[in-house]
Design an enzyme around this catalytic site. Structure first.
Site, short mmCIF file in Angstrom:
data_model
loop_
_atom_site.label_atom_id
_atom_site.label_comp_id
_atom_site.label_asym_id
_atom_site.label_seq_id
_atom_site.Cartn_x
_atom_site.Cartn_y
_atom_site.Cartn_z
NE ARG A 237 -38.09 37.84 -2.55
CZ ARG A 237 -39.03 37.95 -3.51
NH1 ARG A 237 -38.81 37.44 -4.71
NH2 ARG A 237 -40.16 38.58 -3.27
CG HIS B 28 -36.44 40.08 -9.08
ND1 HIS B 28 -36.11 40.19 -7.76
CD2 HIS B 28 -37.67 39.52 -9.10
CE1 HIS B 28 -37.11 39.73 -7.01
NE2 HIS B 28 -38.07 39.31 -7.82
P1 NAP Z 1 -46.61 30.21 -1.63
O1 NAP Z 1 -47.88 30.03 -2.39
O2 NAP Z 1 -46.65 30.77 -0.26
O3 NAP Z 1 -45.89 28.79 -1.62
C1 NAP Z 1 -44.76 28.52 -0.86
C2 NAP Z 1 -44.43 27.04 -0.94
O4 NAP Z 1 -43.15 26.80 -0.33
C3 NAP Z 1 -45.45 26.17 -0.21
O5 NAP Z 1 -45.66 24.98 -0.95
C4 NAP Z 1 -44.74 25.86 1.10
O6 NAP Z 1 -45.11 24.63 1.69
C5 NAP Z 1 -43.31 25.76 0.63
N1 NAP Z 1 -42.37 25.96 1.74
C6 NAP Z 1 -42.23 27.04 2.54
N2 NAP Z 1 -41.27 26.84 3.46
C7 NAP Z 1 -40.80 25.59 3.23
C8 NAP Z 1 -39.81 24.80 3.86
N3 NAP Z 1 -39.09 25.23 4.90
N4 NAP Z 1 -39.60 23.55 3.37
C9 NAP Z 1 -40.32 23.08 2.33
N5 NAP Z 1 -41.28 23.78 1.70
C10 NAP Z 1 -41.51 25.02 2.14
O7 NAP Z 1 -45.60 31.13 -2.47
P2 NAP Z 1 -45.62 31.43 -4.03
O8 NAP Z 1 -46.67 32.40 -4.39
O9 NAP Z 1 -45.59 30.13 -4.75
O10 NAP Z 1 -44.21 32.18 -4.21
C11 NAP Z 1 -43.00 31.56 -3.84
C12 NAP Z 1 -41.88 32.60 -3.89
O11 NAP Z 1 -41.58 32.93 -5.25
C13 NAP Z 1 -42.22 33.96 -3.26
O12 NAP Z 1 -42.11 33.92 -1.86
C14 NAP Z 1 -41.19 34.86 -3.91
O13 NAP Z 1 -40.02 34.87 -3.13
C15 NAP Z 1 -40.89 34.17 -5.24
N6 NAP Z 1 -41.35 34.97 -6.39
C16 NAP Z 1 -40.41 35.38 -7.30
C17 NAP Z 1 -40.81 36.10 -8.39
C18 NAP Z 1 -39.82 36.52 -9.44
O14 NAP Z 1 -40.15 37.29 -10.33
N7 NAP Z 1 -38.61 36.02 -9.40
C19 NAP Z 1 -42.16 36.45 -8.57
C20 NAP Z 1 -43.07 36.02 -7.61
C21 NAP Z 1 -42.65 35.27 -6.51
P3 NAP Z 1 -46.59 24.40 2.26
O15 NAP Z 1 -47.47 24.33 1.03
O16 NAP Z 1 -46.50 23.12 2.95
O17 NAP Z 1 -46.89 25.60 3.13
C1 GLV Z 2 -41.44 39.14 -6.95
O1 GLV Z 2 -40.34 38.72 -6.74
C2 GLV Z 2 -42.55 38.95 -6.06
O2 GLV Z 2 -42.33 38.46 -4.95
O3 GLV Z 2 -43.68 39.32 -6.44
#
Ligand code: NAP
Ligand code: GLV
Length: 311
Positions: A226, A274
């Site tokens: 983000r 994005h």
């Molecule tokens: P997720 O499965 O919820 O994983 C989040 C990770 O971040 C977990 O390992 C969590 O730790 C860690 N985390 C959260 N807060 C933290 C902190 N304060 N300090 C250290 N580590 C922390 O999320 P995801 O599915 O991987 O997605 C991550 C993000 O990618 C989404 O929230 C979104 O913003 C972004 N995204 C972007 C796109 C794009 O097209 N650009 C697409 C999809 C997603 P724990 O494991 O210990 O809980």
């Molecule tokens: C894209 O940024 C998503 O959060 O799916």
């Protein structure tokens, strides 16, 4: 009972999502607006970046299913009914797309391909020393769905990979670290930092001047999570001072990135609109259907968001 799709879709998005969702949910009455429900109660909402207030007054909701992985915008909307289970999109196809984008960015940085593209625009023939993947340490911030998929792909590529998360975790081939105490060391080890944290109060602005100062001179940032994780003025200062080499940015505080934004023309910023991992209706519709069916049958829902943690 009706299922509301509340989305900021363009016509082309509807053309992809409508057939996928109607095929995956043949027994559901899907509506595209509250008015279309014509008084029928809406008990499930499928949401994709809807405007604030889109779910206001829906008192019969039993499930809010996000078609996006990140739910920061939804959680920032005070009108989203509290107490209703909120599930986010988790789809292996999306994780794979994210791993591809991260690999492209890391490979481009490793082999200086972004700089060669700039050299071409300046008609300059300028070979540089060739680096191996194993010469690079990459820190992947976040070891969730996306972060783990990226870390695994970069390990396959041959990089040394460091993972960072809140809670300790194990990922094959990845040196994992957890918690705020590890933050400075994680940054200090990385020639490339790939951000895949969710946007929460704890992570907003986490990529700031102090963080960039911890990174070694010549390191690069890849932000695929983000825009608000990054303090833009601090990033520009770190790039302009030559402390950071390049930023590959898919996400921005304001999207679409305004035409006058300095990132567009910055020589060491690469801008993507994005698209690092778009939700693919071909696989995501089945993920949605599984949760809708679980909701109807009173079975446990998958991929629930912890509203206190914010992800
Ligand atoms: P997720 O499965 O919820 O994983 C989040 C990770 O971040 C977990 O390992 C969590 O730790 C860690 N985390 C959260 N807060 C933290 C902190 N304060 N300090 C250290 N580590 C922390 O999320 P995801 O599915 O991987 O997605 C991550 C993000 O990618 C989404 O929230 C979104 O913003 C972004 N995204 C972007 C796109 C794009 O097209 N650009 C697409 C999809 C997603 P724990 O494991 O210990 O809980
Ligand atoms: C894209 O940024 C998503 O959060 O799916």
């Amino acid at each position: 009972m009706s299922v509301l799709i509340a989305a900021d879709f363009e016509d082309a998005d509807w053309d992809a999502w409508w057939p996928a969702l109607t095929a995956a949910l043949p027994h559901e009455r899907l509506v595209r607006s509250i008015a279309e429900a014509a008084g029928d109660a809406i008990d499930i909402a499928l949401v994709a970046n809807p405007p604030a207030g889109a779910l206001q007054g829906l008192n019969s909701l039993r499930l809010i299913q996000s078609l996006w992985a990140g739910v920061d915008k939804l959680l920032a909307d005070p009108t989203v009914p509290p107490g209703v289970p909120l599930a986010r999109m988790v789809d292996p196809a999306m994780n794979a797309a994210m791993a591809e984008t991260a690999l492209w960015a890391v490979l481009g940085l490793q082999r200086d391909f972004f700089d060669y593209a700039a050299s071409q625009r300046a008609a300059q023939w300028k070979p540089m020393p060739q680096r191996r993947a194993s010469d690079l340490t990459v820190a992947v911030l976040g070891q969730g769905q996306m972060g783990r998929a990226v870390a695994r792909r970069l390990v396959q590529h041959g990089c040394r990979v460091i993972g960072w998360s809140t809670r300790p975790c194990e990922v094959d081939g990845v040196q994992t670290h957890a918690g705020d105490a590890a933050w400075p060391a994680v940054l200090a080890m990385a020639q490339i930092v790939v951000n895949l944290l969710p946007l929460t109060p704890a992570t907003r602005g986490v990529l700031n001047a102090a963080a960039f100062a911890q990174m070694p001179r010549g390191a690069s940032l890849v932000n695929l999570a983000r825009g608000a994780h990054v303090v833009e003025a601090d990033l520009r200062a770190a790039l302009d001072a030559g402390h950071l080499h390049r930023a590959v940015l898919d996400v921005f505080a304001a999207e679409p990135l305004p035409a006058a934004h300095p990132y567009w023309s910055h020589p060491r910023v690469t801008v993507l609109p994005h698209i690092a991992a778009q939700t693919d209706p071909r696989s995501a519709a089945a993920v949605v259907a599984a949760n809708v069916e679980a909701c109807r049958s009173g079975l446990p829902l998958a991929h629930l968001v912890d509203r206190v943690r914010g992800y």
